[in-house]
Every structure is written in structure tokens, then in C-alpha cells.
Design a protein around this motif. Structure first.
Motif, PDB file in Angstrom:
ATOM      1  N   TYR A 113       0.921  -1.282   0.095  1.00  0.00           N
ATOM      2  CA  TYR A 113       0.013  -0.009  -0.027  1.00  0.00           C
ATOM      3  C   TYR A 113       0.892   1.301  -0.106  1.00  0.00           C
ATOM      4  CZ  TYR A 113      -3.965  -3.196   1.092  1.00  0.00           C
ATOM      5  OH  TYR A 113      -4.723  -4.101   1.195  1.00  0.00           O
ATOM      6  N   CYS A 154      -8.060  -4.031   4.303  1.00  0.00           N
ATOM      7  CA  CYS A 154      -7.805  -5.498   3.785  1.00  0.00           C
ATOM      8  C   CYS A 154      -8.311  -6.295   4.914  1.00  0.00           C
ATOM      9  CB  CYS A 154      -6.224  -5.657   3.912  1.00  0.00           C
ATOM     10  SG  CYS A 154      -5.367  -7.073   3.338  1.00  0.00           S
ATOM     11  N   ARG A 228      -1.022 -14.872 -12.561  1.00  0.00           N
ATOM     12  CA  ARG A 228      -1.263 -13.311 -12.509  1.00  0.00           C
ATOM     13  C   ARG A 228      -2.707 -13.041 -12.876  1.00  0.00           C
ATOM     14  NH1 ARG A 228      -0.040 -12.649  -9.088  1.00  0.00           N
ATOM     15  NH2 ARG A 228       0.356 -10.374  -9.061  1.00  0.00           N
TER      16      ARG A 228
END
Ligand SMILES: *Cc1c(COP(=O)(O)O)cnc(C)c1O
Length: 353
Positions: A113, A154, A228
């Protein structure tokens, strides 16, 4: 004059700090919250795609976005996909924050972050976790100042594994200013919610909160970190802004084919979630029995707030060929692995101190 990168990079932390170097050299790779097993048999659709790799894939990953929209009963313009949810978070920050804007996030949380905020010239405002390593809803709302543009929650939180209940999250969303984008980072949510709640919670919340973006990923419970792929569920307006800053062709054709086909095989996912719970409970109980503090985790890892002992303890694990994530001076995060990984951790801590 020498070549210099942008001033925004000055003093920016680097991703991967605390990661065991050469993780591949360890027998027990418990540093990156990966699933212990992958989806071993990739679907035939992948083979097909491999015969046509001369062609570009979807411009915006539309096939996967549409499959996800169906799964979650959303409109197809409410889903965006990217090469990992971390990439989508970066896009959200670029799309919604300007230089000097503030992003509020409980701390300690995901180490990416502050990096992502810094790249965009935004400032991360930290709201300390409470004494049980949980987010503190009132303090989060109180920390949104005049430059506050975004809040990142989160849940379950990385690296503590702690969760806020669904009711508390709902209350928090109700209390947020409408002009602040709330990003719910649910990278580990499959480990903490019932299968029904997993499917219904994004739609239920998005219907009430046009300023919400829910991020999920194929990297953790789906066991596909190497491919991914992540996705963002939000209002059509947020998705539009997010796509405006996205590179074209964000997902490879192989990733698109594999993830789209695997969405239909959730037995492997459910088995992995069940195994994780068994091993996480064993790990937590065994570590506590060895007098090591462990927070209450609902994710696929446990957090050991051992403070100044973190570096030494991580070194102790490394001698047993166990890679963990070390936060110097704060604690250690250990991923839940297979039964043999839990055994290795517990026999290693038996010889600690
Ligand atoms: C692992 C993780 C992610 C997901 O990363 P991907 O880019 O999807 O692999 C996102 N948020 C948190 C908190 C994580 O731990």
C-alpha cells in the motif's frame, strides 16, 4: 547531469523486503501466502490457446470479466480484470488520487500500500490496529481529512490474519463519506466467508455503495499465483475509470483460458479452504503451546507479534529450511502449508529458546 528517476521514488520502500532471499532454496516455502498445491491439471482450453499464441488476447480480458459477472450476479460492466489485484489497486489509485491526496489505511497491513500510494504521489495515512490486531472502524472514519480520497480495508488483514465481521464492515461502509472511494481488499476472503456469502456479498454491497470497489484474486485460495490474475467488482463508473488507466491486453490468453475454465471447478477450491483451516488451527495451537504469541487468523497464514525477536526467530526457522516473512522489530508471518510444513514449523519452535 546524471540520469535520475522521478522524485516520487525517493525514499519509497521496495516491494519484497523481508522476503526470504532465494525462497526456492527452502524446503518449506511459507513466506508468500501461496497455496501449497496448484490446480495440477490445467483445462483443455489452455492447450487450444497454446496453438494460437500469435494472436492478441481480449483487449480488456472481457471473457473472464463476463464469467465473473455471471458468477457474482453482476452486470458485465461492473467487473474489471488485471494481472493480479495489486495491479488493479495501482490503477484505482492512479485513477482516483492526485499528488498530495490522502489514502487512509489501517496499519500494519499489506506492505504494497505505501509503495503504490507513493508512486502516485499520494500519502498513506496510517490508522493503528487495536490491541487485538484488528482494524478500528471509528478511528478509520475519523482519520479521513479534507484531502482524503480513498480508504483501503484489507479483510482478512495481511499480515495479521484478523477480520472484521460482515456486520461491522457494513456499518463502516455506511459511515464513509460518499466522495471517498472505499477499496475492500479481499485477497484472502475465500478462507473467511461461507461459500454463499462469498458469492453474494459483493453484489449486496455494491447495490448500496456506489463508492465501493471490491478486489479479489486468483493468487491465493485459487492456487494460481503464477498465472497473475485478479479482479475488481465495482460500479460501472469506477470500472470505467479503472479501465481508462489500464494497459491494453492486461491478461495473457493462457491466463484468460485457464482462469475462465477453472471458475467451474470449485471442488479443488473448497478442499483447499478446508485443509487450510485444519493446518491453521494446528499451527496456531502448537505455536501458542510453545509460548509464542499468535493473533486470531481467518486467512492462510498466522501472525506472530514477537517484536524484537522477529529477526532471530526467522533465522531459527531458516536453519530448518523454513522460509517465513519477517517484519524486523515487529513480527513474523507464516503461511499455512501442507501437513508436513506445519510439522516442520512446530518441531522447529520446540527447539526455540
Ligand atoms: C497477495 C495479496 C494480494 C494479491 O496479489 P495479486 O497481485 O493478486 O497476486 C492483494 N492484496 C493482499 C493484501 C495480498 O496479500
Amino acid at each position: 547531469m546524471a540520469l535520475r528517476p522521478s522524485g516520487r521514488l525517493h525514499g519509497l520502500p521496495r516491494y519484497g523486503k523481508g522476503r526470504a532471499s532465494q525462497a526456492g532454496a527452502y524446503i518449506h516455502r511459507l513466506g508468500s501466502n501461496e497455496a501449497p498445491d496448484g490446480s495440477s491439471r490445467l483445462p483443455p482450453a489452455v492447450e487450444d490457446v497454446l496453438n494460437h499464441v500469435n494472436r492478441y488476447p481480449d483487449l480488456r480480458g472481457e471473457t473472464l470479466a463476463a464469467a465473473l459477472a455471471t458468477r457474482y450476479a453482476l452486470q458485465s460492466d461492473q467487473v474489471a480484470v488485471g494481472a493480479g489485484s495489486i495491479v488493479l489497486l495501482e490503477q484505482l489509485i492512479r485513477a482516483f488520487c492526485d499528488q498530495g491526496d490522502e489514502i487512509v489505511a489501517p496499519w500494519r497491513s499489506y506492505e504494497a500500500y505505501p509503495i503504490l500510494a507513493g508512486i502516485s504521489g499520494a500519502r498513506l495515512v496510517h490508522v493503528p490496529l487495536d490491541s487485538n490486531y484488528r482494524m478500528d472502524p471509528e478511528r478509520i472514519v475519523a482519520s479521513i481529512g479534507p484531502r482524503g480520497r480513498m480508504v483501503i480495508l484489507c479483510n482478512p488483514n495481511n499480515p495479521t490474519g484478523t477480520v472484521l465481521s460482515e456486520d461491522v464492515i457494513d456499518g463502516l461502509l455506511d459511515a464513509m463519506p460518499r466522495d471517498v472511494l472505499v477499496v475492500l481488499d479481499e485477497a484472502y476472503v475465500e478462507y473467511s466467508l461461507s461459500p454463499t456469502a462469498l458469492l453474494t456479498s459483493p453484489g449486496r454491497r455494491l447495490a448500496r455503495h456506489p463508492n465501493l470497489a471490491v478486489l479479489r484474486t486468483f493468487s491465493k485460495a485459487w492456487g494460481l499465483a503464477g498465472l497473475r490474475a485478479g479482479y475488481c467488482m465495482a460500479s460501472a463508473d469506477i470500472v470505467e475509470a479503472l479501465n481508462a488507466v489500464a494497459p491494453p491486453f492486461p491478461l495473457s490468453s493462457v491466463t484468460l483460458a485457464a482462469t475462465t475454465a477453472l471458475l467451474d471447478c470449485s471442488e479443488r477450491l473448497l478442499a483447499r479452504i478446508k485443509q487450510n483451516e485444519t493446518e491453521r488451527n494446528r499451527l496456531t495451537a502448537g505455536l501458542r503451546q510453545a509460548q509464542i504469541p499468535v493473533s486470531d487468523s481467518r486467512a492462510n497464514f498466522v501472525w506472530l507479534p514477537v517484536g524484537q525477536s522477529a529477526t532471530l526467530l526467522a533465522g531459527h526457522f531458516a536453519q530448518a529450511s523454513i522460509a517465513v516473512r519477517c517484519f524486523d522489530g515487529e513480527g513474523i508471518r507464516i503461511t499455512t502449508g501442507a501437513a508436513a510444513d506445519t510439522d516442520a514449523v512446530l518441531s522447529s519452535v520446540a527447539a526455540w529458546r
